[in-house]
Design a protein around this motif. Structure first.
Motif, PDB file in Angstrom:
ATOM      1  N   ALA A  47       4.498  -1.273  -8.536  1.00 39.95           N
ATOM      2  CA  ALA A  47       5.099  -0.778  -9.028  1.00 39.95           C
ATOM      3  C   ALA A  47       6.045   0.703  -8.178  1.00 39.95           C
ATOM      4  CB  ALA A  47       4.682   0.522 -10.242  1.00 39.95           C
ATOM      5  N   LEU A  48       7.354   0.227  -8.208  1.00 40.46           N
ATOM      6  CA  LEU A  48       7.925   1.568  -7.286  1.00 40.46           C
ATOM      7  C   LEU A  48       7.926   2.529  -7.655  1.00 40.46           C
ATOM      8  CD1 LEU A  48      10.441   1.113  -5.695  1.00 40.46           C
ATOM      9  CD2 LEU A  48      12.013   1.111  -7.177  1.00 40.46           C
ATOM     10  N   THR A  49       7.610   2.920  -8.351  1.00 44.34           N
ATOM     11  CA  THR A  49       7.519   4.945  -8.288  1.00 44.34           C
ATOM     12  C   THR A  49       5.848   4.888  -8.727  1.00 44.34           C
ATOM     13  OG1 THR A  49       6.426   3.611 -10.942  1.00 44.34           O
ATOM     14  CG2 THR A  49       8.980   4.484 -10.633  1.00 44.34           C
ATOM     15  N   GLY A  50       4.828   3.838  -7.440  1.00 41.51           N
ATOM     16  CA  GLY A  50       3.776   4.734  -7.013  1.00 41.51           C
ATOM     17  C   GLY A  50       2.836   4.151  -8.243  1.00 41.51           C
ATOM     18  N   GLY A  51       1.760   4.497  -8.137  1.00 47.54           N
ATOM     19  CA  GLY A  51       0.608   4.513  -9.022  1.00 47.54           C
ATOM     20  C   GLY A  51      -0.207   3.346  -9.234  1.00 47.54           C
ATOM     21  N   ARG A  52       0.448   2.723  -8.873  1.00 46.23           N
ATOM     22  CA  ARG A  52      -0.350   0.834  -9.604  1.00 46.23           C
ATOM     23  C   ARG A  52       0.300  -0.598  -8.221  1.00 46.23           C
ATOM     24  NH1 ARG A  52       1.865  -2.886 -12.457  1.00 46.23           N
ATOM     25  NH2 ARG A  52       2.972  -1.232 -13.352  1.00 46.23           N
ATOM     26  N   ALA A  87      -3.847   7.226  -6.753  1.00 46.32           N
ATOM     27  CA  ALA A  87      -4.104   8.508  -6.799  1.00 46.32           C
ATOM     28  C   ALA A  87      -3.085   9.554  -6.479  1.00 46.32           C
ATOM     29  CB  ALA A  87      -5.232   9.704  -7.020  1.00 46.32           C
ATOM     30  N   ALA A  88      -2.736   8.461  -5.081  1.00 45.14           N
ATOM     31  CA  ALA A  88      -1.477   9.195  -4.546  1.00 45.14           C
ATOM     32  C   ALA A  88      -0.261   9.326  -4.968  1.00 45.14           C
ATOM     33  CB  ALA A  88      -1.606   9.620  -2.975  1.00 45.14           C
ATOM     34  N   GLY A  89      -0.706   7.895  -5.763  1.00 49.41           N
ATOM     35  CA  GLY A  89       1.405   7.637  -5.961  1.00 49.41           C
ATOM     36  C   GLY A  89       1.589   7.977  -7.278  1.00 49.41           C
ATOM     37  N   GLY A  90      -0.333   7.756  -8.150  1.00 43.26           N
ATOM     38  CA  GLY A  90      -0.324   7.931  -9.402  1.00 43.26           C
ATOM     39  C   GLY A  90       0.040   9.322  -9.973  1.00 43.26           C
ATOM     40  N   ASN A  91      -0.636  10.601  -9.207  1.00 45.20           N
ATOM     41  CA  ASN A  91      -0.642  11.007 -10.359  1.00 45.20           C
ATOM     42  C   ASN A  91      -0.494  12.072  -8.440  1.00 45.20           C
ATOM     43  OD1 ASN A  91      -0.419  14.241 -11.108  1.00 45.20           O
ATOM     44  ND2 ASN A  91      -1.472  13.514 -12.563  1.00 45.20           N
ATOM     45  N   ALA A  92      -0.258  12.840  -7.964  1.00 44.89           N
ATOM     46  CA  ALA A  92      -0.063  13.551  -6.354  1.00 44.89           C
ATOM     47  C   ALA A  92      -0.741  14.891  -6.436  1.00 44.89           C
ATOM     48  CB  ALA A  92       0.850  13.816  -5.390  1.00 44.89           C
ATOM     49  N   LEU A 120       0.943  -0.782   0.001  1.00 41.74           N
ATOM     50  CA  LEU A 120       0.048   0.175  -0.100  1.00 41.74           C
ATOM     51  C   LEU A 120       1.106   0.854   0.046  1.00 41.74           C
ATOM     52  CD1 LEU A 120      -2.572  -2.204   0.368  1.00 41.74           C
ATOM     53  CD2 LEU A 120      -3.160  -0.730   2.489  1.00 41.74           C
ATOM     54  N   LEU A 121       1.980   1.399   0.871  1.00 39.22           N
ATOM     55  CA  LEU A 121       3.029   2.045   0.683  1.00 39.22           C
ATOM     56  C   LEU A 121       3.591   2.413  -0.426  1.00 39.22           C
ATOM     57  CD1 LEU A 121       4.363   4.645   2.421  1.00 39.22           C
ATOM     58  CD2 LEU A 121       5.600   2.868   3.703  1.00 39.22           C
ATOM     59  N   MET A 122       4.265   1.429  -0.992  1.00 33.23           N
ATOM     60  CA  MET A 122       4.828   1.980  -2.494  1.00 33.23           C
ATOM     61  C   MET A 122       3.653   2.167  -3.257  1.00 33.23           C
ATOM     62  SD  MET A 122       7.481  -1.256  -2.619  1.00 33.23           S
ATOM     63  CE  MET A 122       7.771  -0.967  -4.071  1.00 33.23           C
TER      64      MET A 122
END
Ligand SMILES: Nc1ncnc2c1ncn2[C@@H]1O[C@H](COP(=O)(O)OP(=O)(O)O)[C@@H](O)[C@H]1O
Ligand SMILES: [Mg+2]
Lengths: 260, 328
Positions: free
Chosen positions: B267-272, B201-206, B61-63
């Motif tokens: 994804a390490l970069t977030g969003g998924r 959404a926070a990880g995909g496009n804050a 969840l954090l990632m």
């Protein structure tokens, strides 16, 4: 659907707006109004200050002077969220959507419908998908795209249609589009132009900025021209003016403006 | 037609790769050494699995929200040390010491979240710093020595956390139950709730999320707190299972946990993010660790395989991503 009307049908009035970036005067005392159910085309050469003006209106940058009135009342717009609260929504080519999320999840982002006990915080997927499907048809996306499709696999024009649909659904009175047709193909561009017309027909106002004057002529009710941080013409009727005449105003060859 | 769309939908899922890999592991290990699928070995593997697994669930969840936490291994070591120190010193009952340890873990997570969202330091640096602070604290309060833990089972806390029971020939531990519970709960949160939509959404496009009124910072702080709390919880389970609270335990767990999560397709970069993928990722690494020992490969070679799996899986995920984008 529209909220309380102001007496003269003016939705947004910007008065004496100033904005400096260091020594650059991007906006130099701009007066600008948008009426209800009106599409205003904002034209001007590169660097004229169009983007800065709408950024002030949408809360993305603070003005250094001037005042904004929404439906006749003084508005204090300090953030994008403030602007959305006043019913002013800006559609960016891609930055306003989350590409990893589905169309439906983007449409309801921040205002998700909940089903069942509140404690469970359960998304009402069924309602989200149904409303999203209806909205996609209403803005006029012709292809049959399921609302569960991630934004990342949509084209640029389709993404803007989603953003426009979202603004319409949540009753934004004013939808702002800054160069929405850049990098779009011919069919896509026609799509975006028709989304804009549909938005006006269902009671919304729009500010439409585009490089291509022909696109602006096809869709707007009134043209405003800016040059070097000032408004140099603000009541050009596209039905009675020619593209060439407007081009002369933009480049400064006709100072007086074009009259209907 | 129905069938084909089902297959198409399955192959589009990011969990398919990890699932196939897990099956392949099971088949290979089992064909080399049938003992691999014996009830005893399965029971043993599962009991170790859940401790890292609990951390991996929270990390997923954090990632997904675009951050990660390198301090989980330290909190894993610190929380049981704190609990046993309080109990052994006669300050509190064991139950209260347990609660205090979890609350302190949550506060560590809150501190991580505060530095990341308020001071705007990257989660890499914040949690690296916290890794050192927390590990150092555990070593300092114990002088580097393991804490005495009582060995007699029967305390209700031990029963609830690591008590065992038999299902047919399989000896299962309560910790497995906790893992399954959290997997279901967090899986539901991520995909079925409004909170889950905000996390993605926070990880995909804050910025886009903020503009819609999503409280991005609050989401991230809450997830840092969840991550630290579950790391502490897992550490306590481990300390009771092994009857040892060692201030050094949990070293290197942060990287293994992050490996589990990305192998599963988050994804390490977030969003998924995907909880099912993480459960598969956890099993893949644990089965690998157990399997290579069982077929006679020296355990020291473990990291070679883990590294290869990470590289292979990342290549697969990136290939599938590009194919998916290219299709439209
Ligand atoms: N962030 C910024 N920092 C400094 N100058 C800027 C910035 N944004 C715009 N400007 C300047 O303000 C003027 C107006 O820019 P802009 O509003 O983007 O024009 P337009 O959209 O009409 O092309 C230009 O001179 C531009 O260089
Ligand atoms: Mg511009």
């Amino acid at each position: 659907m529209a909220r309380q009307h102001s007496a003269d049908g003016t939705l947004v009035r910007m008065v004496g707006i100033e904005k400096s970036y260091g020594r650059v005067r991007a906006l130099d005392g701009v007066d600008f109004t948008v009426r209800e159910r009106e599409i205003v085309g904002l034209l001007g050469d590169n660097g004229a200050g169009k983007s800065t003006l709408i950024k002030v209106l949408s809360g993305a940058v603070p003005a250094t002077g001037g005042a904004i009135y929404v439906r006749g009342e003084k508005a204090s717009i300090r953030s994008t969220t403030d602007a959305i609260g006043y019913g002013i929504e800006t559609i960016y080519q891609d930055s306003a959507l989350v590409t990893q999320l589905s169309i439906a999840r983007n449409l309801f982002l921040g205002r998700e419908p909940i089903k069942g006990p509140r404690l469970l915080n359960r998304l009402d997927h069924e309602r989200m998908n149904r409303v999203a499907g209806e909205l996609l048809r209403r803005v006029g996306i012709s292809k049959n795209i399921p609302p569960t499709t991630p934004i990342g696999s949509l084209s640029g024009g389709e993404r803007q249609a989603v953003a426009i649909a979202r603004a319409m659904y949540f009753d934004s009175d004013l939808i702002i589009l800054d160069e929405p047709t850049n990098n779009l193909g011919v069919a896509e561009t026609q799509g975006v132009l028709s989304f804009v017309r549909n938005a006006r027909d269902s009671g919304h106002s729009c500010i439409f900025i585009a490089h291509n004057i022909h696109h602006v002529f096809q869709v707007v009710d009134r043209i405003v021209v800016m040059r070097r941080g000032r408004v140099v013409a603000d009541d050009i009727d596209p039905k009675t003016s020619s593209v060439e005449a407007v081009e002369r105003v933009i480049t400064g060859m006709t100072e007086a403006g074009v009259h209907a | 037609m129905e069938n084909r769309s089902l297959i198409a939908r399955l192959t589009a899922r990011p969990e398919l790769g990890p699932f196939v890999l897990l099956l392949a592991e099971l088949v290979v290990f089992w064909s080399i050494n049938p003992e691999f699928l014996s009830p005893l070995n399965i029971s043993n593997t599962l009991s170790f699995t859940v401790e890292l697994g609990l951390i991996a669930l929270a990390m997923t969840l954090l990632m997904t929200s675009g951050e990660f936490d390198l301090s989980v291994g330290s909190v894993f070591g610190f929380a049981p040390v704190l609990m046993w120190t309080l109990f052994n010193a006669g300050v509190t009952s064991l139950g209260l010491a347990f609660v205090v340890a979890l609350v302190v873990a949550a506060l560590i997570g809150f501190a991580n979240g505060w530095f990341v969202t308020r001071v705007r330091i990257s989660s890499f640096l914040v949690t690296l710093g916290m890794l050192l602070v927390v590990r150092g604290t555990a070593l300092f309060i114990t002088d580097g020595f393991p804490q005495r833990t009582w060995s007699a089972g029967g305390h209700w806390l031990a029963e609830v956390l690591v008590g065992d029971f038999y299902v047919g020939p399989f000896r299962l531990y309560m910790s497995l139950f906790w893992f399954i519970l959290f997997a279901l709960l967090l899986g539901y949160v991520l995909t079925g709730t409004k909170a889950g939509n905000w996390i993605q959404a926070a990880g995909g496009n804050a910025n886009a999320a903020r503009a819609r009124g999503v409280k991005v910072d609050r989401v991230k702080v809450a997830l840092f707190m969840l991550s630290a709390t579950l790391a502490g919880f897992a550490g306590i389970i481990s300390s009771i299972r092994t009857s040892a609270a060692n201030p050094n335990s949990g070293q290197g767990y942060e990287l293994e946990v992050i490996a589990m999560v990305v192998i599963g397709g988050t994804a390490l970069t977030g969003g998924r993010g995907t909880i099912i993928g993480t459960v598969l990722g956890v099993l893949i690494l644990r089965v690998m660790r157990n399997g290579i020992v069982l077929i006679g490969v020296p355990g020291l070679a473990y990291n070679i395989f883990i590294g290869a799996i990470i590289l292979g899986m990342m290549t697969l995920h990136s290939f599938l991503d590009r194919r998916h984008q290219g299709a439209n």
